[in-house]
Design an enzyme around this catalytic site. Structure first.
Site, PDB file in Angstrom:
ATOM      1  NE  ARG A 101      34.947 -21.571  36.034  1.00 13.55           N
ATOM      2  CZ  ARG A 101      34.579 -20.381  36.545  1.00 13.55           C
ATOM      3  NH1 ARG A 101      33.374 -19.882  36.293  1.00 13.55           N
ATOM      4  NH2 ARG A 101      35.406 -19.697  37.302  1.00 13.55           N
ATOM      5  CG  HIS A 128      37.503 -20.497  42.066  1.00 15.27           C
ATOM      6  ND1 HIS A 128      38.312 -20.555  40.945  1.00 15.27           N
ATOM      7  CD2 HIS A 128      36.617 -19.492  41.827  1.00 15.27           C
ATOM      8  CE1 HIS A 128      37.919 -19.632  40.077  1.00 15.27           C
ATOM      9  NE2 HIS A 128      36.896 -18.968  40.588  1.00 15.27           N
ATOM     10  CD  GLN A 131      37.993 -15.349  42.823  1.00 15.39           C
ATOM     11  OE1 GLN A 131      37.460 -15.502  41.751  1.00 15.39           O
ATOM     12  NE2 GLN A 131      38.352 -14.167  43.286  1.00 15.39           N
ATOM     13  CG  ASP A 239      31.222 -17.781  46.258  1.00 20.20           C
ATOM     14  OD1 ASP A 239      30.756 -17.240  45.237  1.00 20.20           O
ATOM     15  OD2 ASP A 239      31.614 -18.975  46.279  1.00 20.20           O
ATOM     16  CB  CYS A 279      35.019 -14.742  44.296  1.00 24.79           C
ATOM     17  SG  CYS A 279      33.491 -15.628  44.566  1.00 24.79           S
ATOM     18  NE  ARG A 307      40.642 -15.403  39.144  1.00 21.49           N
ATOM     19  CZ  ARG A 307      39.548 -16.091  38.759  1.00 21.49           C
ATOM     20  NH1 ARG A 307      38.356 -15.643  39.049  1.00 21.49           N
ATOM     21  NH2 ARG A 307      39.656 -17.254  38.138  1.00 21.49           N
TER      22      ARG A 307
HETATM   23  N1  NVA Z   1      31.006 -20.747  44.430  1.00 19.30           N
HETATM   24  C1  NVA Z   1      30.758 -20.140  43.141  1.00 19.30           C
HETATM   25  C2  NVA Z   1      31.961 -19.413  42.664  1.00 19.30           C
HETATM   26  C3  NVA Z   1      31.736 -18.637  41.382  1.00 19.30           C
HETATM   27  C4  NVA Z   1      32.979 -17.956  40.894  1.00 19.30           C
HETATM   28  C5  NVA Z   1      30.319 -21.197  42.156  1.00 19.30           C
HETATM   29  O1  NVA Z   1      30.891 -22.293  42.152  1.00 19.30           O
HETATM   30  O2  NVA Z   1      29.385 -20.942  41.381  1.00 19.30           O
HETATM   31  N1   CP Z   2      35.060 -15.334  40.146  1.00 19.68           N
HETATM   32  C1   CP Z   2      34.971 -16.065  39.020  1.00 19.68           C
HETATM   33  O1   CP Z   2      35.579 -17.129  38.885  1.00 19.68           O
HETATM   34  O2   CP Z   2      34.192 -15.493  38.079  1.00 19.68           O
HETATM   35  P1   CP Z   2      33.683 -16.197  36.736  1.00 19.68           P
HETATM   36  O3   CP Z   2      32.707 -17.282  37.142  1.00 19.68           O
HETATM   37  O4   CP Z   2      33.011 -15.093  35.970  1.00 19.68           O
HETATM   38  O5   CP Z   2      34.838 -16.775  36.009  1.00 19.68           O
END
Ligand code: NVA
Ligand code: CP
Length: 320
Positions: A101, A128, A131, A239, A279, A307
């Site tokens: 990540r 993502h 997801q 989101d 999400c 997930r």
């Molecule tokens: N668009 C959000 C998704 C979080 C799971 C982010 O990147 O923070």
């Molecule tokens: N939806 C998602 O990816 O959640 P986290 O940021 O908690 O991993």
């Protein structure tokens, strides 16, 4: 050995095969006949916060016979500037797979290229993928095939989550409507990259609507008019307005995206019985109101649980 770096680069066949395996993986939890990660150690290298992704991968790796090693990117030399390609070559000699990540998509790609081990994108600024594969599985669990259905994304239409949705719509043949202010919609070059073969616009100024068609039968519509975007939709999805890494723009984003909210009023124009998904994490009163979130909590937390099941299929697929 395979990588899951993006939905842009994942074939429709691979997506369908992952989705097809998830129901069985879910049903057989706790009694898997096959342990495809037996004897393996997988590294989770995270530069951003996570609850769902981290825990679902750690648990999933263990349930498939492997061990998980969580590496906060700031605690390893990567955080002090060691190049990705060097980190990748070191870890590639010690661990059997990586779940990453981070911010730049190219960093996940570079890790995959230099490590020689299966690499999975656990969220970047661009995508993502785990997801959205999970979201499609969750939709299909209760509503059947997504092909031909209408998914309306509400909010920041240019962040990682809607971009992965767009690649999925382009490949799997459903309609994605992105309801967002013009500045929060992907640009034309993005849709060209996604393989759009036909583009036309209707309306002008604030009612400008851009339509993109794909050979799979998929369609993507970018539209500022939220009511029109939600009308007849099979699912409303949202989101956060402020993605990780965009904190400096918080005040501006809260102003610009104000009103792009899933609430009871909006749900009235969707198809009766439409699903509401998020999400997570959710910010009540911003992208969704509390009452609508709680009324759809069953779906939203099924989505979170899924997930685990979908990513276990991805892990098994990656090592096959
Ligand atoms: N668009 C959000 C998704 C979080 C799971 C982010 O990147 O923070
Ligand atoms: N939806 C998602 O990816 O959640 P986290 O940021 O908690 O991993």
């Amino acid at each position: 050995m395979k990588h899951l770096l993006s939905l842009e680069t994942l074939s429709a066949t691979a997506m369908e095969s992952i989705l097809a395996g998830a129901a069985d993986m879910k049903r057989s939890r706790g009694q898997h006949a096959c342990q495809p990660l037996k004897g393996q150690v997988w590294g989770l290298i995270f530069s951003k916060s996570s609850t769902r992704t981290r825990v679902s991968f750690e648990v999933g790796i263990r349930e498939l016979g492997g061990q998980a090693l969580f590496l906060n990117a700031n605690d390893i030399q990567l955080g002090r500037g060691e190049p990705i390609k060097d980190t990748a070559r070191v870890l590639g000699r010690m661990i059997h797979g990586a779940v990453i990540r981070t911010f730049a998509q190219k960093d996940v790609e570079e890790f995959a290229a230099f490590s020689g081990i299966p690499t999975i994108n656990a969220l970047t600024d661009d995508e993502h993928p785990c997801q959205i594969l999970t979201d499609i599985f969750t939709f299909q669990e209760s509503r059947g095939p997504i092909r031909g259905k209408v998914v309306t994304f509400v909010g920041d239409g240019a962040c990682n989550v809607p971009l992965s949705w767009a690649f999925a719509a382009a490949k799997l043949g459903f309609e994605l409507r992105i309801a967002a202010p013009r500045a929060y919609q992907p640009d034309e070059a993005f849709f060209q990259r996604a393989g759009a073969t036909h583009f036309f616009a209707t309306g002008s100024g604030p009612v400008l609507t851009r339509h993109f068609d794909f050979p799979s039968g998929g369609k993507i519509i970018c539209i500022e008019d939220l009511q029109a975007a939600a009308t007849g939709a099979d699912m409303l999805y949202t989101d956060v307005w402020v993605s990780m890494g965009k904190e400096a723009e918080s005040a501006q984003r809260l102003r610009d995206l104000s009103g792009y909210q899933i609430n009871a009023e909006l749900l009235k124009v969707a198809k009766p019985g439409a699903l509401v998904m998020h999400c997570l994490p959710a910010y009540r009163g911003k992208e969704i109101d509390d009452a609508t979130f709680e009324a759809h909590a069953q779906t939203i937390f099924d989505q979170a649980e899924n997930r685990l099941h979908v990513q276990k299929v991805i892990l098994a697929w990656a090592v096959a």
